[in-house]
Design an enzyme around this catalytic site. Structure first.
Site, PDB file in Angstrom:
ATOM      1  N   ASP A 392       0.872  -1.172   0.000  1.00 41.84           N
ATOM      2  CA  ASP A 392       0.000   0.000   0.000  1.00 41.84           C
ATOM      3  C   ASP A 392       0.916   1.231   0.000  1.00 41.84           C
ATOM      4  O   ASP A 392       2.114   1.113   0.248  1.00 41.84           O
ATOM      5  CB  ASP A 392      -0.867  -0.053   1.268  1.00 41.84           C
ATOM      6  CG  ASP A 392      -1.796   1.137   1.383  1.00 41.84           C
ATOM      7  OD1 ASP A 392      -2.336   1.582   0.359  1.00 41.84           O
ATOM      8  OD2 ASP A 392      -1.984   1.634   2.506  1.00 41.84           O
ATOM      9  N   THR A 394      -0.208   4.960   1.203  1.00 36.27           N
ATOM     10  CA  THR A 394      -0.449   5.897   2.298  1.00 36.27           C
ATOM     11  C   THR A 394      -0.333   5.201   3.649  1.00 36.27           C
ATOM     12  O   THR A 394      -1.043   4.246   3.917  1.00 36.27           O
ATOM     13  CB  THR A 394      -1.855   6.519   2.152  1.00 36.27           C
ATOM     14  OG1 THR A 394      -1.998   6.962   0.808  1.00 36.27           O
ATOM     15  CG2 THR A 394      -2.028   7.689   3.088  1.00 36.27           C
ATOM     16  N   PHE A 544     -13.334  19.055  -6.235  1.00 39.16           N
ATOM     17  CA  PHE A 544     -12.362  18.226  -6.965  1.00 39.16           C
ATOM     18  C   PHE A 544     -13.008  16.879  -7.290  1.00 39.16           C
ATOM     19  O   PHE A 544     -13.668  16.280  -6.459  1.00 39.16           O
ATOM     20  CB  PHE A 544     -11.122  17.995  -6.097  1.00 39.16           C
ATOM     21  CG  PHE A 544     -10.090  17.133  -6.764  1.00 39.16           C
ATOM     22  CD1 PHE A 544      -9.068  17.710  -7.509  1.00 39.16           C
ATOM     23  CD2 PHE A 544     -10.141  15.749  -6.670  1.00 39.16           C
ATOM     24  CE1 PHE A 544      -8.120  16.917  -8.138  1.00 39.16           C
ATOM     25  CE2 PHE A 544      -9.203  14.955  -7.303  1.00 39.16           C
ATOM     26  CZ  PHE A 544      -8.189  15.542  -8.042  1.00 39.16           C
ATOM     27  N   LYS A 549      -9.856  16.596 -12.098  1.00 44.24           N
ATOM     28  CA  LYS A 549      -8.507  16.834 -11.554  1.00 44.24           C
ATOM     29  C   LYS A 549      -8.290  18.296 -11.145  1.00 44.24           C
ATOM     30  O   LYS A 549      -7.169  18.794 -11.167  1.00 44.24           O
ATOM     31  CB  LYS A 549      -7.417  16.429 -12.559  1.00 44.24           C
ATOM     32  CG  LYS A 549      -7.381  14.946 -12.889  1.00 44.24           C
ATOM     33  CD  LYS A 549      -6.179  14.626 -13.763  1.00 44.24           C
ATOM     34  CE  LYS A 549      -6.042  13.162 -14.054  1.00 44.24           C
ATOM     35  NZ  LYS A 549      -7.161  12.567 -14.793  1.00 44.24           N
ATOM     36  N   ARG A 597       4.139  16.923  -4.750  1.00 47.19           N
ATOM     37  CA  ARG A 597       2.825  16.963  -5.393  1.00 47.19           C
ATOM     38  C   ARG A 597       2.615  18.400  -5.856  1.00 47.19           C
ATOM     39  O   ARG A 597       2.609  19.317  -5.021  1.00 47.19           O
ATOM     40  CB  ARG A 597       1.729  16.614  -4.408  1.00 47.19           C
ATOM     41  CG  ARG A 597       1.846  15.251  -3.782  1.00 47.19           C
ATOM     42  CD  ARG A 597       0.609  15.019  -2.959  1.00 47.19           C
ATOM     43  NE  ARG A 597       0.658  13.765  -2.232  1.00 47.19           N
ATOM     44  CZ  ARG A 597      -0.420  13.178  -1.726  1.00 47.19           C
ATOM     45  NH1 ARG A 597      -1.596  13.738  -1.870  1.00 47.19           N
ATOM     46  NH2 ARG A 597      -0.329  12.053  -1.062  1.00 47.19           N
ATOM     47  N   ASP A 679      -5.200   5.792  -3.870  1.00 40.50           N
ATOM     48  CA  ASP A 679      -4.974   7.219  -4.114  1.00 40.50           C
ATOM     49  C   ASP A 679      -4.953   7.549  -5.601  1.00 40.50           C
ATOM     50  O   ASP A 679      -4.980   6.688  -6.456  1.00 40.50           O
ATOM     51  CB  ASP A 679      -3.653   7.650  -3.457  1.00 40.50           C
ATOM     52  CG  ASP A 679      -3.810   8.982  -2.748  1.00 40.50           C
ATOM     53  OD1 ASP A 679      -4.595   9.811  -3.233  1.00 40.50           O
ATOM     54  OD2 ASP A 679      -3.150   9.191  -1.713  1.00 40.50           O
ATOM     55  N   ASP A 785      -1.532  -1.038   5.846  1.00 39.88           N
ATOM     56  CA  ASP A 785      -1.767  -0.572   7.218  1.00 39.88           C
ATOM     57  C   ASP A 785      -3.227  -0.237   7.493  1.00 39.88           C
ATOM     58  O   ASP A 785      -3.568   0.119   8.610  1.00 39.88           O
ATOM     59  CB  ASP A 785      -0.920   0.682   7.498  1.00 39.88           C
ATOM     60  CG  ASP A 785      -1.422   1.888   6.742  1.00 39.88           C
ATOM     61  OD1 ASP A 785      -1.459   2.984   7.319  1.00 39.88           O
ATOM     62  OD2 ASP A 785      -1.795   1.743   5.577  1.00 39.88           O
TER      63      ASP A 785
END
Length: 1047
Positions: A392, A394, A544, A549, A597, A679, A785
């Site tokens: 994963d 995040t 959003f 986007k 980002r 994500d 997680d």
């Protein structure tokens, strides 16, 4: 074991799934109307009005109940050939004609194996029951005609009105009716459901939110119509109807009005009506049932035991054939099968199970990976043979903490070290009248060259306005909530938003002087460095979406009346929206390469007439029934032209410590790493680069969105032409590819050095793991997680949970649990490698030990005219594989070929294990030949040297056998441990001491003679010395790879 549950308070349980799983109240649930999912009408506060039976809201992770425990455990044991064989063997001893010795020689070892298994299962079942009980007993408040009453989570029914407090887990799927928040909405944390850390905004039903008090919900006559339960967590269709209104009220319900189970309320107190419980919960339907994991190593050992059983049958038939099938030959076959039963060693299972417990204990006690837990002690060897690691993003690779790193204005950029300059520019913009928004004051027609100060100020102001963040004030012990809200107390303010990126941007504007202090549905307040409050009216918000986007907001400055349209979004879409410039693409690329980002921020000033015209068209589009979303998008796009580019922002999701070196170690060990995340594509790609999952010199192929078979075919062909290139694909495109071109896609993906799958649902993650296992036949390890990773973790051959901010759900569902991703390196390279190599050595040595005594029995029987008479009886046969040889043989679990530091420094050593060489048919055959050689030498040697003392054959051969075994252990060991020496000496002492009690089998006076001692020494040396010489020559002329590192 099927279910899991997330909770914000109290421990969770082992083996729990994404959410509460409910076992039906009876096994004939389909007959009770619970088999088929149907739409339902739910009356508020009246569960008794239900039209069908619904499952109870009970968590049940137990595999057995009181009555099924013993039969089920025994069934699981005896369904394996290995254990069934020993059961039949022991039962045969009740038949007099087949009895070869005392009953206890067969029943005691079998009973020991079963007792260990039953105790282990019972302990786990009790733990599971206690965890379930704790979860089912969590208390919630329910609105009823008697007022607010307390109800256990397990007592919640469809139709109940449940009150959920802030930071409390939502216990069942509900429709959101009321909130205590002034702005009439609430935020949900959904990370345990969909893996997204963005908080989701939820809106109550307007009709019920307007009621004076929550108790009035019981006074109105209303119901919710809900669609049948399904797997889609992102959509919902339903209606709310109030019959006693004048006129009756009908409201449509969508995903915005839902509170799914396993989410956590992040703001205020909410009231909802329960529409789904138990197995009908969205979270449960998104969770695949965990499979019972059997290690590849255990399957290989099982295969070897079948070969040994085949050998046993062949030897027995040969013995009877050499007797020319005389007399009752079929009974003779059975007697020989029993006589040579040692060929298949019962002690193998016991030794391996105890070995696994030792390996698990070593992992838990390793001070270099503190907090690591082993929840499945049956598969530690799997860690030594992983080919694919699926992780994963995040909270697993990243800390999920956003930090603002860069503000770029085209001509000038500000990093972390120059934020004080930004602060001074913002301060000067509000203190010097000459700099008070010169551009916006100027007529639209005239071009005014802006100063750096005003450009910085405009950029900061835009960032402070274009978002969905709400400041919330909480009492801090000194100031109460009302006072904090009134005076905008900095110490009491907490930002709530649907995205951690947005919070980091607003926190940054606060740090440079422009603070968001208030917000509701229609207005926003900013505080300047001088303490002045700026009021803005929110006219429109364009949230959003994954497709667009970008997000936009239209605000009116109350002090000037100016209307401004602000927008921020990904560079790929914003490049076409902003005015022409020559730096946007280049700088976005530079910042993305740094792992940031990037968001592009722009603005457009609107006149009152322009805005009124837009609003009229926008409202009209929103009312249309057909193609509503398309018409709305078209109207918004009419505004999105020639916007003024203000700045770029760079935010970093900080990686966990040592993620890069850990991924480097895994790569060098021959493990391919795939990242599966819920994500967004840009974020996932960014993190993959930042973590060096995709190296700097690697090409990236971003798989274009495909929806049809033809598009998928073209895109796969384009991808096939690229070599040694990392793949980035979204969940939607992946689904299309797997539907039409599963084999071709998996073949191409498996050749990639790295794969990133974004926007993956929990079930997709599990599907990818399953496909990898089926297509490659290699072992997979899944790391995550959050609750959304549970399906993937349970599907993988090895599941590793990281205890993180998303709760303990994944770590409780996993086979192994670590506190940090970096611990994975040591878990695989050191513990995985050692566990596999030690288990391989242990299993082969136990087989060797049994084959030796079986070879001696075969020689003994053949010399005595193929008689089915046992060579050793009673205690000798049990003592041989227990007190006389068990300690030294079992001490092999402490052996290691290289130090742990060397194993971490040279992960290439791990790559050797992927071929499965420590336990293969080749090594097995070598050990079989050694066993036959040693067994034959000992038996023939005893017969040759002791012709005159033939009656002492048992004492002679048995003593030589014990000494040979002890010397062979010493030969096999690569690194001596003090416990190994103790084991060797203790076993020898036990044998010598027990001779006093074994006068029934051995003549004590005879074994003290010098003749006995020198002859036993010669036999032992002849059986062992050639093997020592061969080992020395091999080490000298063909050393294994690890020995080159230790010399």
């Amino acid at each position: 074991r099927t279910a899991r549950s997330d909770s914000n308070s109290g421990p969770l349980r082992r083996g729990i799934n994404l959410s509460v799983y409910v076992r039906p109240c009876c096994p004939w649930s389909r007959c009770c109307g619970m088999g088929d999912f149907r739409p339902r009408t739910v009356w508020l506060g009246h569960p008794e009005k239900r039209e069908q039976r619904y499952p109870r809201n009970v968590i049940n992770n137990q595999k057995y109940n009181f009555f099924t425990f013993l039969p089920a455990v025994l069934f699981h044991q005896f369904k394996y050939f290995y254990n069934l064989y020993f059961l039949l063997l022991a039962c045969s001893q009740f038949i007099n004609e087949l009895r070869l010795g005392a009953l206890y020689t067969y029943w005691v070892p079998l009973g020991l194996v079963l007792a260990i298994t039953i105790i282990r299962e019972a302990v786990e079942e009790i733990r599971c029951y206690l965890r379930d009980k704790e979860m089912n007993s969590q208390i919630y408040s329910k609105l009823s005609t008697r007022g607010t009453v307390k109800v256990k989570s397990s007592g919640i029914q469809v139709g109940d009105l449940i009150i959920v407090e802030k930071n409390q887990r939502v216990p069942a799927d509900m429709i959101f009716l009321r909130t205590s928040e002034r702005n009439g909405s609430c935020f949900l944390r959904t990370d345990q459901l969909d893996g997204e850390t963005d908080w989701k905004l939820r809106l109550p039903v307007a009709c019920t939110q307007r009621l004076p008090t929550a108790a009035d919900l019981l006074q109105i006559r209303s119901y919710v119509y809900a669609e049948e339960p399904n797997i889609d967590i992102h959509n919902f269709i339903g209606t709310f109807t109030r019959e006693d209104g004048d006129p009756p009220v009908n409201e449509s319900l969508s995903i915005e009005n839902t509170l799914w189970a396993s989410t956590v309320v992040a703001s205020g107190t909410v009231v909802g009506v329960v529409i789904y419980t138990g197995k009908e919960l969205r979270s449960v339907m998104n969770t695949s049932n965990p499979r019972h994991k059997v290690g590849l190593f255990d399957l290989e050992v099982n295969c070897l035991t079948k070969i040994l059983f085949g050998a046993l049958v062949v030897v027995s038939l040969v013995m009877v054939a050499l007797q020319h099938f005389a007399g009752r030959w079929y009974l003779q076959i059975v007697r020989f099968l029993l006589l040579f039963s040692n060929i298949v060693p019962i002690s193998l299972r016991v030794n391996l199970d105890m070995g696994k417990m030792v390996f698990s204990w070593m992992i838990k006690k390793d001070s270099k990976i503190p907090g690591t837990m082993v929840r499945a002690s049956t598969i530690p060897e799997q860690l030594g043979r992983i080919s694919y690691l699926l992780t994963d993003k995040t909270g697993t690779l990243t800390l999920n903490e956003m930090v603002f790193r860069r503000l770029h204005l085209g001509t000038v950029a500000y990093g972390m070290d120059s934020m004080d300059e930004v602060q001074s520019h913002v301060f000067s913009a509000y203190t010097q009248p000459s700099h008070d928004l010169p551009a916006s004051r100027a007529p639209a027609a005239t071009k005014v060259r802006k100063t750096i100060s005003s450009r910085v100020h405009e950029a900061v102001k835009a960032i402070a306005l274009v978002h969905n963040v709400t400041p919330v004030y909480e009492a801090n012990g000194v100031t109460d909530q009302a006072e904090a809200e009134q005076h905008y107390e900095d110490t009491c303010r907490v930002y709530q938003a649907s995205s951690p990126d947005e919070v980091s941007l607003v926190q940054w504007t606060e740090s440079v002087g422009l603070t968001l202090v208030g917000r509701d549905q229609s207005s926003m307040q900013l505080r300047t460095p001088t303490g002045q409050i700026l009021n803005f009216t929110i006219l429109q918000i364009f949230p959003f979406t994954y497709e667009s986007k970008r997000m936009g907001i239209i605000v009116r400055d109350e002090s000037t009346g100016e209307i401004t349209f602000y927008m921020k979004g990904a560079d790929v879409v914003m490049a076409a929206i902003v005015q022409y410039n020559d730096w946007l693409e280049e700088e976005c690329g530079n910042m993305a390469r740094e792992g940031l980002r990037v968001l592009v921020v722009s603005k457009k000033s609107l006149t009152e007439e322009q805005y009124q015209d837009f609003e009229a068209r926008y409202v009209q589009a929103k009312l249309s029934v057909h193609d509503r979303s398309l018409k709305v998008a078209t109207v918004i796009e009419s505004l999105e032209m020639e916007m003024e580019l203000l700045c770029l922002t760079g935010v970093e999701d900080q990686l966990q410590t040592d993620v890069r070196p850990t991924l480097e170690i895994l790569r060098n060990a021959g493990i391919k790493v795939w990242m599966l995340t819920g994500d967004k594509l840009e974020t996932a790609t960014c993190t993959a680069k930042n973590a060096h999952l995709i190296t700097r010199n690697q090409d990236i192929h971003i798989f274009r969105p495909v929806t049809t078979r033809g598009e998928a075919h073209l895109e796969l062909n384009a991808f096939r032409r690229k070599h040694d290139c990392a793949l980035v694909i979204s969940g939607d495109s992946l689904e299309v590819c797997l539907k039409y071109y599963e084999y071709e896609f998996m073949e191409l993906a498996c050749q990639c050095p790295a794969v990133v799958c974004c926007r993956c649902t929990p079930t997709q993650k599990a599907q990818i793991v399953r496909l990898l296992q089926e297509r490659t036949g290699k072992l997979t390890c899944a790391v995550g997680d959050g609750g959304n990773d549970v399906s993937m973790i349970q599907e993988a051959d090895c599941g590793v949970g990281v205890e993180g901010k998303e709760g303990k759900q994944a770590s409780l569902a996993a086979d192994f649990s670590v506190t940090q991703f970096k611990h994975l390196g040591r878990l695989l390279m050191v513990h995985g490698r050692n566990s596999y190599k030690r288990s391989a050595a242990l299993s082969q040595f136990v087989i060797h030990r049994s084959l030796c005594i079986s070879t001696m029995q075969a020689v003994f029987s053949s010399v005595f005219y193929f008689a089915s008479v046992p060579l050793y009886q009673g205690f000798l046969i049990i003592g041989y594989s227990t007190i006389y040889t068990m300690f030294p043989v079992f001490s092999l679990v402490l052996d290691k070929d290289v130090k742990s530091e060397v194993a971490m420094l040279y992960p290439e050593l791990y790559k050797d294990l992927l071929k499965g060489r420590p336990l293969s048919f080749k090594t097995f055959l070598i050990w079989v030949l050694i066993s036959i050689y040693q067994g034959s030498i000992i038996m023939y040697g005893a017969l040759l040297l002791f012709e005159s003392e033939f009656v002492h054959i048992v004492a002679i051969s048995f003593t030589s056998l014990i000494l040979t075994e002890l010397l062979m252990v010493a030969l096999t060991i690569q690194t001596w441990h003090w416990l190994m020496i103790v084991g060797e000496l203790l076993s020898l002492a036990c044998y010598v001491a027990s001779l006093v009690f074994l006068h029934e089998f051995i003549d004590v006076y005879f074994i003290t003679t010098v003749s006995f001692l020198w002859k036993v020494t010669v036999i032992t040396l002849v059986s062992c010395l050639p093997l020592y010489i061969l080992k020395y020559l091999r080490r000298r002329f063909s050393p294994p790879s690890y020995s080159k590192l230790t010399t």
